[in-house]
Design a protein around this motif. Structure first.
Motif, PDB file in Angstrom:
ATOM      1  N   TRP A  63       6.978  17.478 113.840  1.00 24.58           N
ATOM      2  CA  TRP A  63       5.835  16.900 114.536  1.00 24.58           C
ATOM      3  C   TRP A  63       5.443  15.529 113.988  1.00 24.58           C
ATOM      4  N   GLU A  64       6.054  15.130 112.894  1.00 28.42           N
ATOM      5  CA  GLU A  64       5.752  13.830 112.284  1.00 28.42           C
ATOM      6  C   GLU A  64       6.851  12.804 112.542  1.00 28.42           C
ATOM      7  N   LEU A  65       7.722  13.067 113.506  1.00 23.30           N
ATOM      8  CA  LEU A  65       8.846  12.171 113.778  1.00 23.30           C
ATOM      9  C   LEU A  65       8.453  10.941 114.586  1.00 23.30           C
ATOM     10  N   GLY A  66       7.209  10.837 114.995  1.00 23.18           N
ATOM     11  CA  GLY A  66       6.785   9.657 115.742  1.00 23.18           C
ATOM     12  C   GLY A  66       7.023   8.377 114.970  1.00 23.18           C
ATOM     13  N   GLU A  67       6.799   8.410 113.665  1.00 21.87           N
ATOM     14  CA  GLU A  67       7.033   7.225 112.833  1.00 21.87           C
ATOM     15  C   GLU A  67       8.493   6.801 112.877  1.00 21.87           C
ATOM     16  N   LEU A  68       9.399   7.793 112.873  1.00 20.98           N
ATOM     17  CA  LEU A  68      10.827   7.483 112.909  1.00 20.98           C
ATOM     18  C   LEU A  68      11.223   6.881 114.258  1.00 20.98           C
ATOM     19  N   LEU A  69      10.638   7.355 115.331  1.00 24.52           N
ATOM     20  CA  LEU A  69      10.929   6.793 116.647  1.00 24.52           C
ATOM     21  C   LEU A  69      10.416   5.363 116.757  1.00 24.52           C
ATOM     22  N   ASP A  70       9.225   5.117 116.233  1.00 25.31           N
ATOM     23  CA  ASP A  70       8.684   3.751 116.260  1.00 25.31           C
ATOM     24  C   ASP A  70       9.561   2.807 115.448  1.00 25.31           C
ATOM     25  N   TRP A  71      10.064   3.299 114.309  1.00 27.08           N
ATOM     26  CA  TRP A  71      10.964   2.470 113.509  1.00 27.08           C
ATOM     27  C   TRP A  71      12.241   2.159 114.276  1.00 27.08           C
TER      28      TRP A  71
END
Length: 447
Positions: A63-71
């Motif tokens: 659920w915290e993969l949003g940061e990885l997608l933004d990167w």
């Protein structure tokens, strides 16, 4: 002779799939391959030649993969790409979380089969060297080659049906396990009780009578139950019968059970402990049956909500529960381009084995969803005695002079036919027609 431009049905379907995949993986997008795990996520951003543009590892939950997608978006734009397309393996539940996070950012997502990743890993350098960053590169490479697929996305109703279908499969397996245990134990210590009914575990009267016997057989002593007498024993069974969902007893089975109380066949030293164990298993089996009935009622209610109950039950011999079990595995049938694609998804399509003049033996592919094959297989057993078209097909396949099929093979072919019928009635929203199903023309409507 063809002029060389004629395309087969397979060519057309393959071209259509490639066009759809290219829309999800456009050349102006970079590809983000991610190897999902519990906490340690490995991701790479590559171009369509599989050249790695950026790499990152992140210690986070799904659920915290949003940061990885933004990167990944930022890394792709720095290299001149418009955005990224996400590729992953559909393992566990984490890919659904990633799919939702990607959709929130307007990113397309495709899935790569784990088997393809495993084979690509072997072909990479002829070793079985494995690591999460290397797998991420392989996932991105397979996606760039369009060796991937668009995952199924369902609404809440279809998702509920799938989860209920999974729960029903678990309860069915558990109930089957209990029945096998009961049969083994009774065959060992009291076979006469098992022979009181030709189909003991389908007979509610047998189940009620067995419950009465086990409740009163202290330390496995069946003579205590026999001292009740036939009349009192029958009355006790009548009182127990509603707990098994029946009202009218079968006196023939009850009398046979009472007569079996005097039978001494079996391993008597194990009888007290085994009968005590049988009583415990019988209680668990009864509870599992109740849970199974509740789950099946919920599944049928969802069919009503989808307005499919009348359509699927128009197929002779197919119950609402059987259809719901199949649809729980397939999802919305409109996502399948043709009935044949549904049969392939179940692994019930024939697998050809030919090369030049050689024609080997054909067999079922066995690919696809095993749960769907099991659901179709169970539905066929219930439909064959009640569907004249299916029965005639089964008779033809097992008696024809050339290429005669064994009975199990014929049932698998009937399962494929049942899936094709189900696809037609659901996608076209039409009632099943026996004449059309048998290969004839639709009968004219009465004036």
């Amino acid at each position: 002779m063809h002029d060389g431009t004629h395309l087969s049905r397979g060519d057309l379907n393959r071209n259509r799939r490639l066009v759809q995949l290219r829309e999800l993986l456009p050349m102006e997008n970079a590809i983000m391959g991610i190897d999902l795990a519990d906490r340690n996520q490995a991701a790479v951003v590559t171009d369509h030649d599989s050249r790695v543009l950026a790499r990152r590892r992140l210690n986070c939950r799904a659920w915290e993969l949003g940061e990885l997608l933004d990167w990944a978006i930022h890394a792709a734009q720095e290299k001149g790409f418009a955005s990224v397309s996400v590729a992953c393996e559909p393992t566990g539940h984490r890919w659904r979380v990633l799919d939702q996070l990607a959709a929130e950012r307007g990113l397309p997502l495709v899935c790569v089969q784990p088997l393809l990743v495993w084979r690509a890993r072997e072909g990479e350098d002829l070793t079985w060297d494995k690591s999460d960053p290397k797998d991420a590169v392989l996932i991105a490479r397979l996606a760039a080659q369009l060796r991937c697929y668009a995952p199924e996305r369902v609404d809440s109703t279809w998702a509920r049906l799938r989860h209920l279908g999974a729960r029903r499969a678990e309860l069915t397996a558990e109930a089957t396990r209990y029945v096998n245990q009961l049969r083994d134990l009774l065959e060992c210590v009291w076979p006469a009780g098992l022979d009181a009914s030709p189909s003991p575990f389908r007979s509610r009267s047998w189940c009620a009578a067995m419950t009465v016997v086990l409740d009163r057989a202290t330390a496995g002593d069946l003579t205590k139950v026999r001292r009740l007498g036939r009349t009192r024993f029958t009355k006790a069974v009548r009182r127990e019968l509603p707990h098994w969902g029946a009202k009218r007893p079968c006196l023939r089975i009850i009398n046979a059970m009472f007569d079996a109380l005097a039978d001494t066949a079996g391993v008597l030293t194990h009888r007290p402990g085994a009968l005590e164990r049988v009583r415990l298993i019988l209680t668990s089996w009864q509870h599992t049956r109740e849970l199974l009935g509740e789950v099946e009622a919920r599944m049928v209610a969802l069919l009503d909500e989808l307005e499919l109950t009348t359509l699927v039950t128009s197929i002779d011999g197919l119950t609402a529960v059987g259809a719901a079990s199949i649809l729980a595995e397939t999802g919305d049938l409109t996502r399948f381009h043709s009935p044949r694609s549904l049969v392939k998804h179940a692994g019930l399509c024939p697998r050809d084995n030919a090369s030049g003049a050689h024609q080997g033996k054909s067999s079922l592919s066995g690919r696809g969803r095993p749960g769907l094959r099991a659901a179709a297989w169970r539905a066929v057993w219930a439909a064959l005695p009640n569907n004249p078209v299916l029965a005639a097909r089964f008779q033809h396949l097992t008696t024809r002079d050339q290429n005669r099929l064994a009975r199990q093979q014929a049932r698998a072919a009937c399962g494929a036919a049942l899936l094709r019928w189900l696809h037609v009635v659901v996608t076209q929203r039409t009632q099943w027609d026996a004449t059309v199903a048998a290969g004839g023309r639709r009968l004219p409507m009465a004036a």
